[in-house]
Design a protein around this motif. Structure first.
Motif, PDB file in Angstrom:
ATOM      1  N   GLU A  83       4.528  26.098 -44.230  1.00 47.01           N
ATOM      2  CA  GLU A  83       5.468  27.134 -43.795  1.00 47.01           C
ATOM      3  C   GLU A  83       4.740  28.396 -43.376  1.00 47.01           C
ATOM      4  N   ARG A  84       3.662  28.719 -44.099  1.00 47.60           N
ATOM      5  CA  ARG A  84       2.872  29.891 -43.726  1.00 47.60           C
ATOM      6  C   ARG A  84       2.243  29.700 -42.347  1.00 47.60           C
TER       7      ARG A  84
ATOM      8  N   LEU B  24       7.690  17.764 -44.544  1.00 51.91           N
ATOM      9  CA  LEU B  24       8.808  18.691 -44.725  1.00 51.91           C
ATOM     10  C   LEU B  24      10.095  17.887 -44.843  1.00 51.91           C
TER      11      LEU B  24
ATOM     12  N   SER C 206      15.868  25.042 -42.549  1.00 51.30           N
ATOM     13  CA  SER C 206      15.657  26.430 -42.958  1.00 51.30           C
ATOM     14  C   SER C 206      14.697  27.137 -42.017  1.00 51.30           C
ATOM     15  N   ILE C 207      13.643  26.446 -41.609  1.00 49.04           N
ATOM     16  CA  ILE C 207      12.659  27.046 -40.699  1.00 49.04           C
ATOM     17  C   ILE C 207      13.295  27.344 -39.342  1.00 49.04           C
TER      18      ILE C 207
ATOM     19  N   ASN D 221       4.986  30.053 -39.621  1.00 44.50           N
ATOM     20  CA  ASN D 221       5.399  31.441 -39.414  1.00 44.50           C
ATOM     21  C   ASN D 221       4.440  32.208 -38.522  1.00 44.50           C
TER      22      ASN D 221
ATOM     23  N   HIS E 113      14.060  21.768 -45.518  1.00 49.56           N
ATOM     24  CA  HIS E 113      12.986  22.681 -45.151  1.00 49.56           C
ATOM     25  C   HIS E 113      12.963  22.919 -43.643  1.00 49.56           C
TER      26      HIS E 113
ATOM     27  N   GLU F  57       4.225  25.175 -48.907  1.00 46.91           N
ATOM     28  CA  GLU F  57       4.059  26.616 -48.699  1.00 46.91           C
ATOM     29  C   GLU F  57       2.975  26.897 -47.658  1.00 46.91           C
TER      30      GLU F  57
ATOM     31  N   ALA G  42       6.872  22.169 -36.507  1.00 52.60           N
ATOM     32  CA  ALA G  42       7.735  21.926 -37.667  1.00 52.60           C
ATOM     33  C   ALA G  42       8.314  20.513 -37.616  1.00 52.60           C
TER      34      ALA G  42
ATOM     35  N   THR H   2      14.148  31.711 -37.717  1.00 53.55           N
ATOM     36  CA  THR H   2      13.214  32.198 -36.717  1.00 53.55           C
ATOM     37  C   THR H   2      13.926  33.106 -35.748  1.00 53.55           C
TER      38      THR H   2
END
Length: 288
Positions: free
Chosen positions: A211-212, A235, A242-243, A215, A239, A208, A226, A247
């Motif tokens: 990912e924060r 990751l 998904s990232i 972002n 994951h 988390e 990433a 975006t």
């Protein structure tokens, strides 16, 4: 009888005034006609001579189209001439130059962990780092993974310079820190969990935080970050996928998105596929 005579006198007087006014009006009209005739005679076109007298000469009476009106000397025009050319700082020039640099052998990103006596806001941390001479534009993320520990996300190429500054200010780097250590779970609600469950919670909190951070990093750097996290096994494949899919700016889908170098991909616009709103990069470049 006297009243009748008085009215007759008034009538004769009005008749005489009316006659005088008619004469004045006639004289004025005659004068106007005379002046109009003089004007037409004085400003009439001259008799054409030479080539202009030819039957093939243009009969257009339009004036030349050349604009001979003087340039308006206004305050805005004077100010525009004296505006100084925009100057770019050394950091801005270096940042732009890195865009066209080839990938180094140490291409990738890492977290550097340093101690902190008390918790501060990200803005305050960056302000203090700037005072100490650190380049905030090279520090992509700042967060607290545990009590009294600050994590700084940097590119590997900046590692030597950063560690040199840390040594200069006698700041000890915490090299053996593990952000996925269950000991980082400070919430009492995790104390009763089994060791396996505590490890899962520590891994989830770490993901988390990653990912924060991603972002808040702007494209296309966020893609490289990433994939670097994915290569470090922080990751999972799902994951990372998904990232990349949620975006606003993403790369053209390659055959293997997990091994693609973001410096070689074609960045294009795509619609946002999630409800996540675009946020301002609070942890991005603040000194440019």
């Amino acid at each position: 009888m006297n009243q009748v005579l008085r009215r007759l006198d008034e009538y004769d007087q009005l008749k005489a005034e009316n006659h005088q006014l008619n004469q004045s009006l006639a004289a004025a009209e005659a004068r106007i006609a005379q002046l109009e005739a003089q004007f037409e005679t004085q400003y009439a076109d001259p008799t054409p001579i030479g080539a202009m007298a030819s039957k093939y000469a243009s009969t257009s009476t339009d004036p030349p189209t050349t604009d001979t009106s003087p340039v308006k000397d206004t305050w805005a025009s004077r100010t525009k001439k004296n505006l100084p050319k925009k100057k770019f700082s050394t950091k801005q020039v270096e940042t732009v130059a890195r865009t066209f640099a080839t990938n180094s052998k140490t291409h990738g990103f890492r977290y550097v962990y340093i101690p902190s006596k008390f918790r501060m806001k990200t803005k305050e941390i960056r302000s203090r780092l700037r005072i100490l001479g650190f380049n905030n534009s090279r520090i992509l993320d700042v967060h607290y993974p545990d009590r009294q520990i600050v994590a700084l996300l940097i590119h590997n190429d900046y590692y030597d310079e950063l560690t040199t500054l840390l040594a200069k200010h006698t700041i000890q780097q915490i090299k053996d820190f593990n952000p996925r250590d269950p000991m980082c779970l400070r919430d009492p609600k995790f104390e009763t969990l089994a060791a396996k469950d505590r490890q899962q919670q520590a891994d989830q909190l770490h993901v988390e935080r990653l990912e924060r951070a991603i972002n808040f990093i702007r494209a296309p750097v966020k893609f490289a970050v990433a994939r670097s996290f994915h290569q470090q096994q922080w990751l999972s494949d799902s994951h990372l996928q998904s990232i990349l899919s949620r975006t606003e700016l993403t790369t053209t889908p390659p055959d293997n998105p997990f091994l693609t170098n973001d410096d070689d991909t074609n960045v294009r616009r795509m619609s946002i596929t999630s409800d996540t709103s675009t946020q301002t990069n609070a942890n991005q470049i603040s000194d440019q």
